[in-house]
Design a protein around this motif. Structure first.
Motif, PDB file in Angstrom:
ATOM      1  N   TYR A 126       0.223  33.382  30.462  1.00 47.99           N
ATOM      2  CA  TYR A 126      -0.160  32.905  29.122  1.00 47.99           C
ATOM      3  C   TYR A 126       0.080  31.405  28.999  1.00 47.99           C
ATOM      4  N   LEU A 127       1.199  30.938  29.507  1.00 50.90           N
ATOM      5  CA  LEU A 127       1.476  29.501  29.514  1.00 50.90           C
ATOM      6  C   LEU A 127       0.362  28.762  30.241  1.00 50.90           C
ATOM      7  N   GLY A 128      -0.061  29.319  31.374  1.00 50.21           N
ATOM      8  CA  GLY A 128      -1.142  28.701  32.145  1.00 50.21           C
ATOM      9  C   GLY A 128      -2.437  28.607  31.373  1.00 50.21           C
ATOM     10  N   THR A 129      -2.785  29.679  30.659  1.00 46.59           N
ATOM     11  CA  THR A 129      -4.032  29.630  29.888  1.00 46.59           C
ATOM     12  C   THR A 129      -3.937  28.616  28.759  1.00 46.59           C
ATOM     13  N   GLN A 130      -2.770  28.518  28.128  1.00 48.18           N
ATOM     14  CA  GLN A 130      -2.600  27.525  27.062  1.00 48.18           C
ATOM     15  C   GLN A 130      -2.670  26.116  27.619  1.00 48.18           C
ATOM     16  N   LEU A 131      -2.045  25.897  28.767  1.00 47.86           N
ATOM     17  CA  LEU A 131      -2.054  24.571  29.377  1.00 47.86           C
ATOM     18  C   LEU A 131      -3.474  24.179  29.788  1.00 47.86           C
ATOM     19  N   MET A 132      -4.238  25.132  30.309  1.00 47.79           N
ATOM     20  CA  MET A 132      -5.624  24.840  30.669  1.00 47.79           C
ATOM     21  C   MET A 132      -6.459  24.549  29.424  1.00 47.79           C
ATOM     22  N   SER A 133      -6.198  25.245  28.325  1.00 42.28           N
ATOM     23  CA  SER A 133      -6.915  24.986  27.074  1.00 42.28           C
ATOM     24  C   SER A 133      -6.617  23.579  26.571  1.00 42.28           C
TER      25      SER A 133
END
Length: 140
Positions: A54-61
């Protein structure tokens, strides 16, 4: 030929790459960034891996937004403020409650560098040629 990257795309690149790493290889990221015994417990926990993804998806966003948004001085100031808690948490969990490894120092220094740059541009230090306010992606 690849298009030339602007300042915003260079700022977004670490976010996109780091986010992708968290999303697609959470165990390896946790192995590098966590100290023992937290590393073993975190790496084996499905919940920790889920939160890392989830952190990764937020960081990519965030990276995609930084790369494509038309930035204003206020937007640069807001980005700086949003990064402050990340730097504080990195430092806290490296010094006070050391579950993060030495790699967290690199993340904290990176955050402080972003904060400094964003404040410099957001407070007018970039000047008219500093890339602020008209530095959206250029398509050629």
């Amino acid at each position: 030929m690849l298009p030339r990257m602007g300042t915003q795309q260079w700022l977004a690149a670490p976010m996109l790459l780091g986010g992708g790493w968290c999303l697609f290889a959470p165990k390896s990221m946790l192995k590098i960034f966590c100290e023992e015994p937290a590393r073993t417990a975190a790496g084996e926990s499905k919940m920790t891996q889920l939160f890392t993804r989830y952190l990764g998806t937020q960081l990519m966003s965030v990276g995609a937004l930084v790369a494509t948004a038309k930035m204003t001085k206020e937007a640069y100031q807001a980005w700086a403020l949003c990064l402050l808690p990340v730097a504080v948490l990195d430092l806290h969990y490296s010094i006070q409650d050391p579950i993060l490894g030495r790699s967290a120092w690199a993340d904290a220094l990176g955050c402080l560098g972003f904060i400094g740059y964003f404040l410099y541009v957001g407070l007018g230090g970039g000047g008219s040629s500093g890339g602020c306010c008209n530095s959206g992606p250029k398509h050629t």
